[in-house]
Design a protein around this motif. Structure first.
Motif, PDB file in Angstrom:
ATOM      1  N   SER A 145       4.813  -4.803 -23.824  1.00  0.00           N
ATOM      2  CA  SER A 145       4.843  -4.676 -25.289  1.00  0.00           C
ATOM      3  C   SER A 145       3.586  -3.986 -25.763  1.00  0.00           C
ATOM      4  O   SER A 145       2.531  -4.084 -25.135  1.00  0.00           O
ATOM      5  N   LEU A 146       3.703  -3.319 -26.906  1.00  0.00           N
ATOM      6  CA  LEU A 146       2.577  -2.591 -27.476  1.00  0.00           C
ATOM      7  C   LEU A 146       2.692  -2.629 -28.991  1.00  0.00           C
ATOM      8  O   LEU A 146       3.793  -2.636 -29.531  1.00  0.00           O
ATOM      9  N   PHE A 147       1.553  -2.646 -29.660  1.00  0.00           N
ATOM     10  CA  PHE A 147       1.512  -2.551 -31.121  1.00  0.00           C
ATOM     11  C   PHE A 147       0.919  -1.190 -31.452  1.00  0.00           C
ATOM     12  O   PHE A 147      -0.261  -0.935 -31.184  1.00  0.00           O
ATOM     13  N   ALA A 148       1.729  -0.298 -32.018  1.00  0.00           N
ATOM     14  CA  ALA A 148       1.271   1.049 -32.357  1.00  0.00           C
ATOM     15  C   ALA A 148       2.296   1.714 -33.256  1.00  0.00           C
ATOM     16  O   ALA A 148       3.357   1.153 -33.532  1.00  0.00           O
ATOM     17  N   GLY A 149       1.975   2.906 -33.703  1.00  0.00           N
ATOM     18  CA  GLY A 149       2.875   3.718 -34.510  1.00  0.00           C
ATOM     19  C   GLY A 149       2.673   5.178 -34.156  1.00  0.00           C
ATOM     20  O   GLY A 149       1.763   5.531 -33.401  1.00  0.00           O
ATOM     21  N   CYS A 150       3.542   6.045 -34.692  1.00  0.00           N
ATOM     22  CA  CYS A 150       3.469   7.476 -34.376  1.00  0.00           C
ATOM     23  C   CYS A 150       2.107   8.083 -34.713  1.00  0.00           C
ATOM     24  O   CYS A 150       1.680   9.025 -34.064  1.00  0.00           O
ATOM     25  N   ASP A 151       1.433   7.551 -35.737  1.00  0.00           N
ATOM     26  CA  ASP A 151       0.139   8.116 -36.121  1.00  0.00           C
ATOM     27  C   ASP A 151      -1.050   7.272 -35.628  1.00  0.00           C
ATOM     28  O   ASP A 151      -2.179   7.487 -36.030  1.00  0.00           O
ATOM     29  N   ASP A 152      -0.802   6.317 -34.760  1.00  0.00           N
ATOM     30  CA  ASP A 152      -1.866   5.443 -34.244  1.00  0.00           C
ATOM     31  C   ASP A 152      -1.565   5.139 -32.771  1.00  0.00           C
ATOM     32  O   ASP A 152      -1.228   4.021 -32.410  1.00  0.00           O
ATOM     33  N   LEU A 153      -1.689   6.153 -31.946  1.00  0.00           N
ATOM     34  CA  LEU A 153      -1.278   6.016 -30.549  1.00  0.00           C
ATOM     35  C   LEU A 153      -2.456   6.094 -29.597  1.00  0.00           C
ATOM     36  O   LEU A 153      -3.563   6.442 -29.970  1.00  0.00           O
ATOM     37  N   LEU A 154      -2.195   5.787 -28.334  1.00  0.00           N
ATOM     38  CA  LEU A 154      -3.230   5.804 -27.305  1.00  0.00           C
ATOM     39  C   LEU A 154      -3.736   7.216 -27.048  1.00  0.00           C
ATOM     40  O   LEU A 154      -2.964   8.150 -26.962  1.00  0.00           O
ATOM     41  N   ASP A 155      -5.050   7.335 -26.889  1.00  0.00           N
ATOM     42  CA  ASP A 155      -5.638   8.615 -26.498  1.00  0.00           C
ATOM     43  C   ASP A 155      -5.705   8.715 -24.982  1.00  0.00           C
ATOM     44  O   ASP A 155      -5.477   9.756 -24.410  1.00  0.00           O
ATOM     45  N   GLY A 156      -6.046   7.660 -24.338  1.00  0.00           N
ATOM     46  CA  GLY A 156      -6.151   7.606 -22.887  1.00  0.00           C
ATOM     47  C   GLY A 156      -5.781   6.204 -22.450  1.00  0.00           C
ATOM     48  O   GLY A 156      -5.604   5.322 -23.279  1.00  0.00           O
ATOM     49  N   PHE A 157      -5.617   5.984 -21.164  1.00  0.00           N
ATOM     50  CA  PHE A 157      -5.214   4.670 -20.701  1.00  0.00           C
ATOM     51  C   PHE A 157      -5.669   4.439 -19.272  1.00  0.00           C
ATOM     52  O   PHE A 157      -5.984   5.366 -18.544  1.00  0.00           O
ATOM     53  N   THR A 158      -5.709   3.169 -18.904  1.00  0.00           N
ATOM     54  CA  THR A 158      -5.920   2.750 -17.520  1.00  0.00           C
ATOM     55  C   THR A 158      -4.878   1.685 -17.215  1.00  0.00           C
ATOM     56  O   THR A 158      -4.463   0.942 -18.100  1.00  0.00           O
ATOM     57  N   ALA A 159      -4.436   1.618 -15.974  1.00  0.00           N
ATOM     58  CA  ALA A 159      -3.407   0.657 -15.593  1.00  0.00           C
ATOM     59  C   ALA A 159      -3.305   0.591 -14.074  1.00  0.00           C
ATOM     60  O   ALA A 159      -4.026   1.293 -13.357  1.00  0.00           O
ATOM     61  N   ARG A 160      -2.399  -0.248 -13.596  1.00  0.00           N
ATOM     62  CA  ARG A 160      -2.022  -0.310 -12.175  1.00  0.00           C
ATOM     63  C   ARG A 160      -0.545   0.041 -12.101  1.00  0.00           C
ATOM     64  O   ARG A 160       0.245  -0.438 -12.909  1.00  0.00           O
ATOM     65  N   ARG A 161      -0.172   0.859 -11.143  1.00  0.00           N
ATOM     66  CA  ARG A 161       1.227   1.251 -10.965  1.00  0.00           C
ATOM     67  C   ARG A 161       1.625   0.973  -9.531  1.00  0.00           C
ATOM     68  O   ARG A 161       0.896   1.317  -8.601  1.00  0.00           O
ATOM     69  N   THR A 162       2.793   0.369  -9.353  1.00  0.00           N
ATOM     70  CA  THR A 162       3.332   0.097  -8.031  1.00  0.00           C
ATOM     71  C   THR A 162       4.470   1.063  -7.738  1.00  0.00           C
ATOM     72  O   THR A 162       5.464   1.098  -8.476  1.00  0.00           O
ATOM     73  N   PHE A 163       4.319   1.840  -6.692  1.00  0.00           N
ATOM     74  CA  PHE A 163       5.364   2.750  -6.227  1.00  0.00           C
ATOM     75  C   PHE A 163       6.122   2.053  -5.106  1.00  0.00           C
ATOM     76  O   PHE A 163       5.516   1.526  -4.181  1.00  0.00           O
ATOM     77  N   ARG A 164       7.444   2.058  -5.164  1.00  0.00           N
ATOM     78  CA  ARG A 164       8.296   1.484  -4.125  1.00  0.00           C
ATOM     79  C   ARG A 164       8.934   2.631  -3.356  1.00  0.00           C
ATOM     80  O   ARG A 164       9.554   3.506  -3.951  1.00  0.00           O
ATOM     81  N   TRP A 165       8.799   2.596  -2.025  1.00  0.00           N
ATOM     82  CA  TRP A 165       9.236   3.714  -1.190  1.00  0.00           C
ATOM     83  C   TRP A 165      10.542   3.424  -0.468  1.00  0.00           C
ATOM     84  O   TRP A 165      10.893   2.262  -0.229  1.00  0.00           O
ATOM     85  N   SER A 166      11.238   4.481  -0.053  1.00  0.00           N
ATOM     86  CA  SER A 166      12.500   4.361   0.683  1.00  0.00           C
ATOM     87  C   SER A 166      12.315   3.652   2.017  1.00  0.00           C
ATOM     88  O   SER A 166      13.288   3.182   2.607  1.00  0.00           O
ATOM     89  N   THR A 167      11.084   3.538   2.474  1.00  0.00           N
ATOM     90  CA  THR A 167      10.782   2.843   3.731  1.00  0.00           C
ATOM     91  C   THR A 167      10.763   1.328   3.559  1.00  0.00           C
ATOM     92  O   THR A 167      10.655   0.598   4.543  1.00  0.00           O
TER      93      THR A 167
END
Length: 186
Positions: free
Chosen positions: A96-118
């Motif tokens: 979830s996020l609190f924002a609007g079209c005129d008040d959005l993120l400029d940059g971000f940091t996060a963790r992403r999990t990639f799931r592979w065919s293996t």
């Protein structure tokens, strides 16, 4: 998934910022170029993937800031693995996020999990930023794989999403987008 706001910068055009958020929330494509085009031999990339990313917002993102749910679904349908094992992959987040079209993120940091065919995964700590290119928002994500397959290697993902119309932000809201994405792990 935790998305953190970066230091605020001057507000850019509303449409550009809306797409930047969409791409950032999706965690974001120009066609991949061969490694040799950049002066590297093909053996320098451990993995190169191409696919699509879809992002949905409920309720839609409007000019007025409000709470909404974001769901991302990334699918790599074609991967070239130097080891010859990974053929495809996917990732997805919901938050979830609190924002609007005129008040959005400029940059971000996060963790992403990639799931592979293996059957295994790669967890990357990432950061990203977006720019407008020819009416599209291009988000470049960079980071490092910190767990699982390819641990210790750098990752670059590029996501290109279509720019929403201003009318969408003024009426029912922007509810989603689909674009192309590429991933390189080297």
């Amino acid at each position: 998934m935790a998305v953190e706001r970066a230091r605020p910068r001057a507000r850019a055009r509303v449409c550009v910022r809306a797409l930047a958020m969409i791409a950032a929330l999706g965690m974001v494509a120009t066609p991949m170029t061969s490694a040799s085009a950049h002066g590297h031999d093909r053996g320098s990339a451990l993995l190169q993937c191409q696919g699509t990313e879809s992002v949905t917002y409920s309720p839609g993102v409007t000019f007025g800031a409000r709470q909404f749910d974001v769901t991302t679904d990334g699918r790599f349908v074609s991967c070239l693995d130097a080891g010859g094992k990974v053929r495809s992959g996917s990732y997805g987040e919901k938050f979830s996020l609190f924002a609007g079209c005129d008040d959005l993120l400029d940059g971000f940091t996060a963790r992403r999990t990639f799931r592979w065919s293996t059957g295994d995964t790669s967890v990357a700590e990432i950061s990203g930023s977006s720019t407008e290119v020819a009416g599209q928002v291009v988000t470049t994500i960079t980071g490092k794989v910190v767990e699982g397959r390819f641990k210790g290697h750098g990752a670059v993902e590029v996501i290109t999403l279509p720019q929403p119309g201003v009318l969408q932000c003024l009426t029912t809201g922007f509810t989603g987008a689909t674009g192309v994405t590429t991933l390189t792990i080297a």
